[in-house]
Scaffold this motif. Structure first.
Motif, PDB file in Angstrom:
ATOM      1  N   ASP A  32       0.825  -1.211   0.000  1.00 35.44           N
ATOM      2  CA  ASP A  32       0.000   0.000   0.000  1.00 35.44           C
ATOM      3  C   ASP A  32       0.861   1.264   0.000  1.00 35.44           C
ATOM      4  O   ASP A  32       0.537   2.247  -0.669  1.00 35.44           O
ATOM      5  N   ALA A  33       1.955   1.229   0.734  1.00 31.46           N
ATOM      6  CA  ALA A  33       2.814   2.407   0.849  1.00 31.46           C
ATOM      7  C   ALA A  33       3.599   2.683  -0.431  1.00 31.46           C
ATOM      8  O   ALA A  33       3.887   3.835  -0.752  1.00 31.46           O
ATOM      9  N   PHE A  34       3.951   1.630  -1.182  1.00 31.05           N
ATOM     10  CA  PHE A  34       4.840   1.803  -2.327  1.00 31.05           C
ATOM     11  C   PHE A  34       4.222   1.442  -3.675  1.00 31.05           C
ATOM     12  O   PHE A  34       4.899   1.552  -4.697  1.00 31.05           O
ATOM     13  N   SER A  35       2.971   1.039  -3.693  1.00 33.04           N
ATOM     14  CA  SER A  35       2.373   0.616  -4.964  1.00 33.04           C
ATOM     15  C   SER A  35       2.251   1.762  -5.957  1.00 33.04           C
ATOM     16  O   SER A  35       2.489   1.582  -7.155  1.00 33.04           O
ATOM     17  N   HIS A  36       1.904   2.943  -5.487  1.00 33.58           N
ATOM     18  CA  HIS A  36       1.770   4.095  -6.390  1.00 33.58           C
ATOM     19  C   HIS A  36       3.123   4.441  -7.018  1.00 33.58           C
ATOM     20  O   HIS A  36       3.221   4.627  -8.235  1.00 33.58           O
ATOM     21  N   ALA A  37       4.158   4.501  -6.211  1.00 32.93           N
ATOM     22  CA  ALA A  37       5.496   4.822  -6.720  1.00 32.93           C
ATOM     23  C   ALA A  37       5.984   3.740  -7.679  1.00 32.93           C
ATOM     24  O   ALA A  37       6.584   4.040  -8.720  1.00 32.93           O
ATOM     25  N   SER A  38       5.716   2.481  -7.339  1.00 33.69           N
ATOM     26  CA  SER A  38       6.174   1.401  -8.209  1.00 33.69           C
ATOM     27  C   SER A  38       5.449   1.440  -9.548  1.00 33.69           C
ATOM     28  O   SER A  38       6.052   1.199 -10.589  1.00 33.69           O
ATOM     29  N   LYS A  39       4.182   1.780  -9.541  1.00 34.41           N
ATOM     30  CA  LYS A  39       3.447   1.871 -10.802  1.00 34.41           C
ATOM     31  C   LYS A  39       3.992   3.009 -11.651  1.00 34.41           C
ATOM     32  O   LYS A  39       4.124   2.866 -12.869  1.00 34.41           O
ATOM     33  N   ASN A  40       4.333   4.127 -11.028  1.00 35.78           N
ATOM     34  CA  ASN A  40       4.918   5.245 -11.773  1.00 35.78           C
ATOM     35  C   ASN A  40       6.241   4.835 -12.416  1.00 35.78           C
ATOM     36  O   ASN A  40       6.521   5.208 -13.556  1.00 35.78           O
ATOM     37  N   ILE A  41       7.052   4.101 -11.697  1.00 31.47           N
ATOM     38  CA  ILE A  41       8.321   3.627 -12.251  1.00 31.47           C
ATOM     39  C   ILE A  41       8.041   2.706 -13.436  1.00 31.47           C
ATOM     40  O   ILE A  41       8.608   2.873 -14.519  1.00 31.47           O
ATOM     41  N   CYS A  42       7.172   1.739 -13.246  1.00 25.04           N
ATOM     42  CA  CYS A  42       6.920   0.740 -14.276  1.00 25.04           C
ATOM     43  C   CYS A  42       6.205   1.318 -15.501  1.00 25.04           C
ATOM     44  O   CYS A  42       6.422   0.838 -16.617  1.00 25.04           O
ATOM     45  N   LEU A  43       5.399   2.339 -15.313  1.00 26.75           N
ATOM     46  CA  LEU A  43       4.727   2.970 -16.460  1.00 26.75           C
ATOM     47  C   LEU A  43       5.729   3.555 -17.445  1.00 26.75           C
ATOM     48  O   LEU A  43       5.477   3.587 -18.646  1.00 26.75           O
ATOM     49  N   ARG A  44       6.869   3.998 -16.954  1.00 27.97           N
ATOM     50  CA  ARG A  44       7.891   4.561 -17.853  1.00 27.97           C
ATOM     51  C   ARG A  44       8.469   3.510 -18.786  1.00 27.97           C
ATOM     52  O   ARG A  44       9.015   3.841 -19.830  1.00 27.97           O
ATOM     53  N   GLU A  53       1.237  -3.026 -14.569  1.00 34.77           N
ATOM     54  CA  GLU A  53       0.725  -3.786 -13.427  1.00 34.77           C
ATOM     55  C   GLU A  53       1.406  -5.149 -13.302  1.00 34.77           C
ATOM     56  O   GLU A  53       1.671  -5.611 -12.191  1.00 34.77           O
ATOM     57  N   GLU A  54       1.710  -5.776 -14.446  1.00 30.94           N
ATOM     58  CA  GLU A  54       2.455  -7.037 -14.406  1.00 30.94           C
ATOM     59  C   GLU A  54       3.840  -6.813 -13.799  1.00 30.94           C
ATOM     60  O   GLU A  54       4.309  -7.606 -12.987  1.00 30.94           O
ATOM     61  N   MET A  55       4.483  -5.727 -14.214  1.00 25.04           N
ATOM     62  CA  MET A  55       5.810  -5.404 -13.687  1.00 25.04           C
ATOM     63  C   MET A  55       5.751  -5.130 -12.196  1.00 25.04           C
ATOM     64  O   MET A  55       6.619  -5.572 -11.439  1.00 25.04           O
ATOM     65  N   VAL A  56       4.738  -4.403 -11.761  1.00 21.65           N
ATOM     66  CA  VAL A  56       4.571  -4.099 -10.334  1.00 21.65           C
ATOM     67  C   VAL A  56       4.410  -5.396  -9.545  1.00 21.65           C
ATOM     68  O   VAL A  56       5.073  -5.594  -8.524  1.00 21.65           O
TER      69      VAL A  56
END
Length: 189
Positions: A32-44, A53-56
């Motif tokens: 929950d704490a890092f999912s938003h940041a991880s999605k931003n990284i993976c979207l790039r 989402e698969e990458m996350v």
């Protein structure tokens, strides 16, 4: 700062300790704490939200399986970011390994017009990056967004530095053209 501020009750070390002991509640809190940041990284690095989402998911699986290797003296954000970027690279290798890289001989100097970027939102820029081919998106994101050198990218992806330069060049040319076309269309509306 890459990661959002957390509330005062957030105790990262306690959550990490819970993750080391494989406690589902601690894993959920970390997610929950890092999912938003991880999605931003993976979207790039992804072509769309489904890939991101698969990458996350893959990244968090790696984090949970290797959390005991995290050195609490080091910043967690950096360790986390590195795992997410490496997960994106692994995804690229697995799903786009048959794509050829451009050779250096096709690379030329690209003219940057920073003022054009000032006219675009972050979402618009991300949409343009996601339109890039998987190869161009990968090298461009590693270089321009995450700040890796040509040599580092070359080692990560197993291609020559010349190949890295050429693919970054082609990515920048495509982005510049798409942005100019988009801004021209916007000015006629």
């Amino acid at each position: 700062m890459l990661f959002r501020r957390r509330n005062k009750n957030f105790n990262l070390l306690k959550i990490i300790e819970g993750c080391v002991r494989r406690k589902p509640l601690a894993q959920k809190e970390l997610f929950d704490a890092f999912s938003h940041a991880s999605k931003n990284i993976c979207l790039r690095y992804s072509a769309n939200e489904v890939e991101a989402e698969e990458m996350v998911s893959d990244g968090f699986l790696k984090i949970f399986n290797n959390i005991e290797k995290y050195d609490t003296v080091q910043p967690f954000d950096a360790w986390f970011r590195t795992i997410m970027i490496n997960t994106a690279i692994d995804y690229f290798r697995k799903n786009h390994s048959r794509i050829n890289f451009t050779d250096l001989e096709y690379a030329q100097e690209v003219v940057n017009n920073e003022n054009e970027l000032d006219l675009l939102s972050t979402e618009e820029i991300m949409a343009f990056i996601q339109k890039l081919s998987p190869v161009y998106r990968m090298v461009f994101s590693l270089y321009a967004v995450d700040g890796y050198s040509y040599a580092e990218i070359s080692l990560m992806l197993g291609i020559t530095e010349g190949g890295v330069r050429a693919n970054i060049y082609k990515a920048r040319v495509n982005l510049q053209q798409w942005i100019r076309d988009y801004l021209a269309r916007q000015s006629t509306i």
